[in-house]
Design an enzyme around this catalytic site. Structure first.
Site, PDB file in Angstrom:
ATOM      1  N   GLU A 131       0.803  -1.197  -0.216  1.00 16.70           N
ATOM      2  CA  GLU A 131       0.072  -0.136  -0.092  1.00 16.70           C
ATOM      3  C   GLU A 131       1.057   1.434  -0.227  1.00 16.70           C
ATOM      4  O   GLU A 131       0.553   2.206   0.669  1.00 16.70           O
ATOM      5  CB  GLU A 131      -0.784  -0.113   1.312  1.00 16.70           C
ATOM      6  CG  GLU A 131      -1.649  -1.275   1.262  1.00 16.70           C
ATOM      7  CD  GLU A 131      -2.728  -1.111   2.613  1.00 16.70           C
ATOM      8  OE1 GLU A 131      -3.840  -1.567   2.210  1.00 16.70           O
ATOM      9  OE2 GLU A 131      -2.317  -0.783   3.922  1.00 16.70           O
ATOM     10  N   CYS A 176     -10.802   0.733   7.623  1.00 19.36           N
ATOM     11  CA  CYS A 176     -10.156   2.038   7.994  1.00 19.36           C
ATOM     12  C   CYS A 176     -10.718   3.236   7.260  1.00 19.36           C
ATOM     13  O   CYS A 176     -11.143   4.078   7.822  1.00 19.36           O
ATOM     14  CB  CYS A 176      -8.534   2.074   7.793  1.00 19.36           C
ATOM     15  SG  CYS A 176      -8.187   1.353   6.172  1.00 19.36           S
TER      16      CYS A 176
END
Ligand SMILES: [Zn+2]
Length: 635
Positions: free
Chosen positions: A311, A395
């Site tokens: 990521e 998230c």
């Protein structure tokens, strides 16, 4: 809603930060009417918060707290950092309460706080994963298990709740956690443990808690955590030190690397540290990293973090489109960093990127009804990437909620006897300026239209700083009470109107919004021979649903044939759509069954004209599944 009914609440309270140039105008002093930035209304925000609460319950996140307090027998559910989703939700709900009374939401907030209170251990410790059966494993895997990250989100939620409601209830829980961290962690020779969290977050949270309470120990601990990074405390593991920004101390970093959300939260903490300490080399390096990021590492959307692997930020110019990762949380982190840099410096480039990121990298993560989300934000897709109501690793949804809920707090700021207008949106603001209140009313259809009328209800001498966005290359025009003022303000700066004001003075700002085609640096391999279409602060894309029978990859637009803009109230909840003539370049039959051939071989088929319809990128993926493309063939 009227701003006067709500509680004045600063998201980033730099009122006593000695090195802040600007002080934001609080959330409760700013009312957004009609369309909230990017068409997300108050109703959608509240619907989203209620939907997220249901998901927190349905997925066991709330139950994790109940089991710690002995009210549930169920096993721990989900990821190690699931507590943070409730904390981010509490923060978002608190900012929503700062915007006006919401009894239903306030009840859920109280229920959430009761769950948190019930899970706190006698010594102040609070993390539902590391309680009960794993109580002996506290602080044993800071690198991977987000223990301090979760604590950071609790601290931020508590500060938000205190500012929004005046209640100390959640803050009492949070300060006990923060005091435990102060007792546990410290520099060599302090007798306390070393260690930093693998995921930055607690640093900026401690700094905000310091601002809220004035307790110097929180500033000291935040500084300790920030300065301990880059010395190998996070060595080992699958991704290596760069993933955690632990390869070198910050002062030696010359580019962002590793996990993008971590990097951006790190940047926020470091900027917060500058705001409190005035450490000029720190700010200078943050400015250099920003320059490098926007010139080599950012998508045309404002999204950051191109790699799925880790990521993470990629190499310079490594910006693939279909494979773009660009996590919604990374864009939120970038915007939070821009906000802090703006407060520190007053430089328009930070407000410019905040705006662009909000419209084109944050809002794409939220569906038009507010009830589903994107975690990953590709700039090209075959139709398989769809929004979800929730994620296993969720998230992004509560991060979106807390960001959108706090948006009114980003529009205006003051500096001594000056009011700064960073962003344009229909609404009102009551600005405290040197002991008097100046009321501003913005009338505008921004971002669909670049005409902004600002009615200034205030008396006496002060300056009004109006941001002229960097995208406004044609030049803005500015009048006061119908009279043109000064030379045309330059794009990428603030126009300064200093005068003696009278109630009802009218400022008119015109920001021309022609359709513009952008091209990418030639080293961005995937964008060679392509253009992206923008208008004002919005990036556009093509969707297959608007081009039946066409292959988006074969469609081309010519910058010399401008598309025309039209307001379509029935489309996507009301958007400006761009239409015009493009060309379809049909694939020559000679390519059938081949992937390569000698260069230059074979005839190319003649293009044929086709109608093109572009929609704002932030609104993509809200209709039938199908291909989407931002970068379009040129020709
Ligand atoms: Zn996320």
């Amino acid at each position: 809603m009227s701003p006067s009914s709500a509680r004045p609440t600063l998201v980033t309270d730099v009122a006593r930060s000695p090195h802040a140039r600007l002080l934001p105008v609080p959330v409760g002093r700013v009312g957004l009417e009609g369309e909230l930035w990017g068409r997300r209304g108050e109703a959608h925000l509240l619907a989203s918060l209620h939907q997220q609460w249901e998901q927190l319950e349905a997925t066991g996140r709330l139950e994790n707290f109940r089991r710690v307090s002995g009210r549930s027998e169920r096993p721990y559910a989900g990821r190690v950092f699931n507590d943070s989703d409730l904390y981010k939700w509490l923060e978002g709900a608190s900012w929503a309460l700062a915007r006006g009374p919401r009894p239903d939401l306030a009840r859920l907030v109280d229920q959430g706080i009761a769950l948190v209170e019930g899970a706190q251990q006698p010594d102040g410790y609070l993390d539902s994963y590391y309680s009960l059966e794993r109580a002996g494993e506290r602080w044993t895997n800071l690198r991977d298990n987000h223990e301090l990250y979760c604590a950071g989100h609790l601290l931020q939620a508590a500060v938000a709740h205190r500012r929004a409601t005046g209640s100390d209830r959640l803050l009492r829980v949070a300060t006990r956690v923060a005091d435990l961290l102060c007792a546990e962690f410290g520099p060599p020779g302090s007798g306390r443990r070393p260690g930093i969290d693998g995921h930055q977050e607690v640093e900026m949270a401690l700094l905000e808690l310091y601002r809220e309470t004035g307790a110097e120990r929180y500033l000291a601990l935040a500084r300790h955590f920030l300065e301990s990074r880059g010395h190998g405390l996070l060595a080992g593991g699958w991704f290596g030190r760069a993933y955690f920004q632990d390869r070198a101390p910050f002062r030696e970093m010359d580019r962002w690397e590793g996990h993008a959300v971590r990097a951006m939260y790190y940047a926020c903490g470091l900027t917060d540290l500058y705001l409190e300490t005035g450490d000029r080399p720190l700010l200078d390096n943050l400015g250099r990293l920003f320059t490098r990021m926007v010139s080599r590492q950012i998508y045309v959307s404002g999204g950051v973090g191109s790699r799925h692997d880790g990521e993470a930020f990629g190499e310079d110019f490594e910006l693939p489109n279909a494979q773009a990762y660009t996590e919604t949380c990374a864009a939120i982190g970038s915007a939070m960093w821009c906000h802090r840099m703006l407060l520190a410096t007053g430089e328009a480039r930070y407000a410019d990127l905040f705006e662009w990121t909000l419209y084109n990298a944050i809002l794409p993560g939220w569906s038009l009804d507010g009830l589903s989300y994107l975690y990953v934000n590709p700039l090209e897709d075959g139709g398989g990437h769809r929004r979800q109501h929730w994620y296993d690793c969720s998230c992004c949804p509560p991060n979106l909620a807390r960001t959108v809920a706090s948006l009114p707090g980003y529009l205006y700021a003051t500096e001594g006897e000056a009011i700064w207008v960073h962003h344009y949106a229909q609404g009102t603001a009551d600005v405290d300026l040197g002991g008097r209140t100046v009321s501003l009313t913005q009338r505008t259809r921004y971002p669909w239209d670049g005409r902004i009328e600002l009615v200034v209800n205030g008396q006496g001498e002060f300056a009004l700083h109006l941001r002229i966005p960097a995208w406004c290359a044609e030049g803005a025009s500015l009048t006061v009470n119908g009279e043109r003022v000064g030379p045309p303000p330059a794009p990428g700066t603030y126009a300064v109107l200093g005068r003696r004001w009278r109630p009802g003075d009218r400022v008119q700002l015109e920001l021309p919004m022609p359709v513009r085609h952008l091209e990418a640096h030639p080293w961005v391999a995937e964008d060679v021979g392509r253009v992206a279409v923008t208008r004002g602060p919005l990036l556009y894309c093509l969707e297959g649903v608007d081009h039946p029978g066409a292959v988006l990859r074969d469609l081309a637009v010519d910058p010399a044939r401008p598309l025309s803009a039209a307001w379509e109230p029935e489309w996507l909840g009301g958007v400006v759509v761009l239409r015009g003539e493009g060309r379809a370049h049909p694939l020559p039959a000679a390519w059938e069954g081949r992937l390569y051939r000698p260069a230059g071989a074979g005839p190319t088929a003649a293009p044929r004209p086709v109608p093109i319809t572009a929609v704002p990128y932030h609104a993509w993926g809200n209709r039938a599944a199908g291909p989407m493309q931002v970068w379009l063939r040129r020709g």
